[in-house]
Design a protein around this motif. Structure first.
Motif, PDB file in Angstrom:
ATOM      1  N   PRO A 280       0.825  -1.220   0.000  1.00  0.00           N
ATOM      2  CA  PRO A 280       0.000   0.000   0.000  1.00  0.00           C
ATOM      3  C   PRO A 280       0.856   1.265   0.000  1.00  0.00           C
ATOM      4  O   PRO A 280       1.880   1.335   0.678  1.00  0.00           O
ATOM      5  CB  PRO A 280      -0.799  -0.116   1.305  1.00  0.00           C
ATOM      6  CG  PRO A 280      -0.814  -1.574   1.612  1.00  0.00           C
ATOM      7  CD  PRO A 280       0.525  -2.082   1.158  1.00  0.00           C
TER       8      PRO A 280
ATOM      9  N   THR B  29      -7.291   4.206   5.802  1.00  0.00           N
ATOM     10  CA  THR B  29      -8.032   2.995   6.155  1.00  0.00           C
ATOM     11  C   THR B  29      -9.344   2.852   5.400  1.00  0.00           C
ATOM     12  O   THR B  29      -9.933   1.770   5.366  1.00  0.00           O
ATOM     13  CB  THR B  29      -8.336   2.975   7.665  1.00  0.00           C
ATOM     14  OG1 THR B  29      -9.060   4.161   8.013  1.00  0.00           O
ATOM     15  CG2 THR B  29      -7.040   2.917   8.474  1.00  0.00           C
TER      16      THR B  29
ATOM     17  N   SER C 296     -13.106  -6.711   0.482  1.00  0.00           N
ATOM     18  CA  SER C 296     -11.789  -6.123   0.237  1.00  0.00           C
ATOM     19  C   SER C 296     -10.637  -7.047   0.622  1.00  0.00           C
ATOM     20  O   SER C 296     -10.818  -8.032   1.353  1.00  0.00           O
ATOM     21  CB  SER C 296     -11.650  -4.817   1.014  1.00  0.00           C
ATOM     22  OG  SER C 296     -11.405  -5.075   2.393  1.00  0.00           O
ATOM     23  N   TRP C 297      -9.464  -6.702   0.156  1.00  0.00           N
ATOM     24  CA  TRP C 297      -8.261  -7.458   0.495  1.00  0.00           C
ATOM     25  C   TRP C 297      -7.887  -7.298   1.970  1.00  0.00           C
ATOM     26  O   TRP C 297      -7.169  -8.129   2.516  1.00  0.00           O
ATOM     27  CB  TRP C 297      -7.098  -7.021  -0.400  1.00  0.00           C
ATOM     28  CG  TRP C 297      -6.876  -5.526  -0.476  1.00  0.00           C
ATOM     29  CD1 TRP C 297      -7.459  -4.652  -1.353  1.00  0.00           C
ATOM     30  CD2 TRP C 297      -6.031  -4.732   0.365  1.00  0.00           C
ATOM     31  NE1 TRP C 297      -7.030  -3.370  -1.118  1.00  0.00           N
ATOM     32  CE2 TRP C 297      -6.139  -3.387  -0.069  1.00  0.00           C
ATOM     33  CE3 TRP C 297      -5.178  -5.023   1.422  1.00  0.00           C
ATOM     34  CZ2 TRP C 297      -5.445  -2.334   0.524  1.00  0.00           C
ATOM     35  CZ3 TRP C 297      -4.476  -3.984   2.016  1.00  0.00           C
ATOM     36  CH2 TRP C 297      -4.612  -2.650   1.571  1.00  0.00           C
ATOM     37  N   ARG C 298      -8.399  -6.275   2.600  1.00  0.00           N
ATOM     38  CA  ARG C 298      -8.181  -6.140   4.042  1.00  0.00           C
ATOM     39  C   ARG C 298      -9.120  -7.065   4.813  1.00  0.00           C
ATOM     40  O   ARG C 298      -8.744  -7.622   5.849  1.00  0.00           O
ATOM     41  CB  ARG C 298      -8.385  -4.684   4.476  1.00  0.00           C
ATOM     42  CG  ARG C 298      -7.194  -3.777   4.134  1.00  0.00           C
ATOM     43  CD  ARG C 298      -7.439  -2.349   4.554  1.00  0.00           C
ATOM     44  NE  ARG C 298      -6.251  -1.518   4.350  1.00  0.00           N
ATOM     45  CZ  ARG C 298      -6.283  -0.215   4.152  1.00  0.00           C
ATOM     46  NH1 ARG C 298      -7.454   0.421   4.132  1.00  0.00           N
ATOM     47  NH2 ARG C 298      -5.161   0.462   3.985  1.00  0.00           N
ATOM     48  N   GLN C 299     -10.330  -7.228   4.318  1.00  0.00           N
ATOM     49  CA  GLN C 299     -11.290  -8.116   4.967  1.00  0.00           C
ATOM     50  C   GLN C 299     -10.922  -9.585   4.755  1.00  0.00           C
ATOM     51  O   GLN C 299     -11.171 -10.423   5.619  1.00  0.00           O
ATOM     52  CB  GLN C 299     -12.695  -7.861   4.408  1.00  0.00           C
ATOM     53  CG  GLN C 299     -13.274  -6.493   4.760  1.00  0.00           C
ATOM     54  CD  GLN C 299     -14.553  -6.208   3.986  1.00  0.00           C
ATOM     55  OE1 GLN C 299     -14.575  -6.274   2.768  1.00  0.00           O
ATOM     56  NE2 GLN C 299     -15.628  -5.900   4.717  1.00  0.00           N
TER      57      GLN C 299
ATOM     58  N   PRO D 261      -7.573 -11.141   3.624  1.00  0.00           N
ATOM     59  CA  PRO D 261      -6.162 -11.035   3.230  1.00  0.00           C
ATOM     60  C   PRO D 261      -5.690 -12.149   2.296  1.00  0.00           C
ATOM     61  O   PRO D 261      -4.769 -11.944   1.509  1.00  0.00           O
ATOM     62  CB  PRO D 261      -5.427 -11.104   4.578  1.00  0.00           C
ATOM     63  CG  PRO D 261      -6.426 -10.632   5.573  1.00  0.00           C
ATOM     64  CD  PRO D 261      -7.740 -11.142   5.090  1.00  0.00           C
TER      65      PRO D 261
ATOM     66  N   ALA E 102      -5.676 -11.098  -1.319  1.00  0.00           N
ATOM     67  CA  ALA E 102      -4.942  -9.892  -1.694  1.00  0.00           C
ATOM     68  C   ALA E 102      -4.041 -10.099  -2.912  1.00  0.00           C
ATOM     69  O   ALA E 102      -4.137  -9.361  -3.910  1.00  0.00           O
ATOM     70  CB  ALA E 102      -4.128  -9.388  -0.513  1.00  0.00           C
TER      71      ALA E 102
END
Length: 267
Positions: free
Chosen positions: A43, A49, A88-91, A93, A96
Motif C-alpha cells: 500500500p 483505512t 476487500s483485500w483487508r477483509q 487477506p 490480496a
C-alpha cells in the motif's frame, strides 16, 4: 442480438467503490512522477483505512504527479465490487495477492472496451460489436479465467480492428494526411502545424510544441503526450485520445477538446 456499448461511467474510475487497488497493486519508482519508491502489492503510504488517498487534492504539489495521469478505466470498481463481490483485500487477506494480479488484467480489458466503444461510434461494424461483446465477457470472468487469459493476443485482435477503423475514418478527411505512426517527435516544433487526419499512433510527442496545431480527426492512440504543449490546439474529433493522455499534457482555455474529455485542472 444487439450489444449495448459500454457506458462512459462504467469505464471511468470510481474511487468510492474501489479498494484502492491502483494505490496498492501497482509499483512505482522515485522519480519526477513519484516522490517515493513502492513495490507492487504494497500500500502507498498515502492510502488511508477507508481506501482513500490522503493527499488527493495535493498530489502534484507532493510529488505524485504520476497519479494524476493514471486512469483504471473503471477496472478498480469492477474488480472490487464484481469480481470479488465487495469483499476487500483487508477483509480477506488471503485474496490480496490474487486481487492485485487480476486488477491489471481487467484494467487492460477495460481500456480496450473504451477504444472499441469509440470505434463503434466512429464506424460501426459487426466485427467491432462482436469483439466488444467478447471483451466484456472476458472482463466479467472469474479470477482464474482472468489470470489465464492471453491479454496480449486479445489486444492484438482488437488493435487490428481499431487500425481498420482509423484508416476508414481518416480516409474521409479531405487533403493529404501525415503518417507519423510511432515517430520520434520528442521536443518537436510543430506549433501551428496542420495534422488533420494524421496517423500519430504511438508517436513520441513528449514536450513537443503543438500550440495552435490542427489535430482534428487525428488518430492519437498510444501517443505519448507528456508535457506536450497543446495551448490553442484544435483536438475536435481527434480520436482514441484518453483522459490520461490529456492529463499528462499542457494546455489552456483555448484548447479545443473532443466530446467526452475534460479540461485538466492544472491547465
Amino acid at each position: 442480438m444487439t450489444v449495448p456499448e459500454p457506458t462512459a461511467t462504467a469505464l471511468t474510475g470510481d474511487c468510492a467503490n474501489c479498494f484502492g487497488l491502483c494505490c496498492v497493486a501497482l509499483p512505482f519508482t522515485a522519480s519526477a512522477d513519484f516522490a517515493i519508491t513502492k513495490d507492487a502489492g504494497k500500500p502507498c503510504r498515502n492510502l488511508d483505512t477507508e481506501f482513500r488517498c490522503g493527499i488527493h487534492t495535493r498530489l502534484r504539489q507532493q510529488g505524485f504527479g504520476g497519479c494524476t495521469v493514471y486512469d483504471c478505466f473503471g477496472a478498480g470498481q469492477q474488480v472490487s465490487q464484481v469480481t470479488y463481490g465487495g469483499t476487500s483485500w483487508r477483509q480477506a487477506p488471503q485474496t490480496a495477492r490474487e486481487m492485485f494480479e487480476v486488477f491489471p488484467v481487467v484494467r487492460q480489458l477495460h481500456e480496450l472496451l473504451r477504444y472499441l466503444g469509440e470505434a463503434l461510434r466512429l464506424a460501426p461494424t459487426a466485427d467491432l460489436r462482436a469483439l466488444l461483446a467478447e471483451t466484456e465477457a472476458l472482463a466479467a470472468g472469474t479470477p482464474a479465467e482472468l489470470l489465464a487469459l492471453d491479454v496480449a493476443a486479445h489486444r492484438g485482435r482488437v488493435n487490428t480492428l481499431l487500425l481498420e477503423t482509423s484508416e476508414r475514418v481518416r480516409a474521409a478527411v479531405p487533403g493529404k494526411k501525415r503518417d507519423r505512426r510511432g515517430a520520434d517527435l520528442i521536443g518537436a516544433r510543430l506549433a501551428g502545424s496542420s495534422l488533420r487526419g494524421a496517423d500519430l499512433r504511438g508517436a513520441y510527442l513528449i514536450a513537443a510544441d503543438l500550440s495552435r496545431a490542427d489535430l482534428r480527426s487525428a488518430d492519437l492512440i498510444g501517443a505519448d503526450l507528456r508535457d506536450a504543449k497543446l495551448h490553442g490546439a484544435d483536438l475536435t474529433d481527434a480520436f482514441f485520445l484518453t483522459q490520461p493522455q490529456l492529463n499528462a499534457a499542457k494546455g489552456d482555455a483555448a484548447t479545443k477538446l473532443p466530446t467526452g474529455l475534460t479540461r485538466p485542472p492544472h491547465w
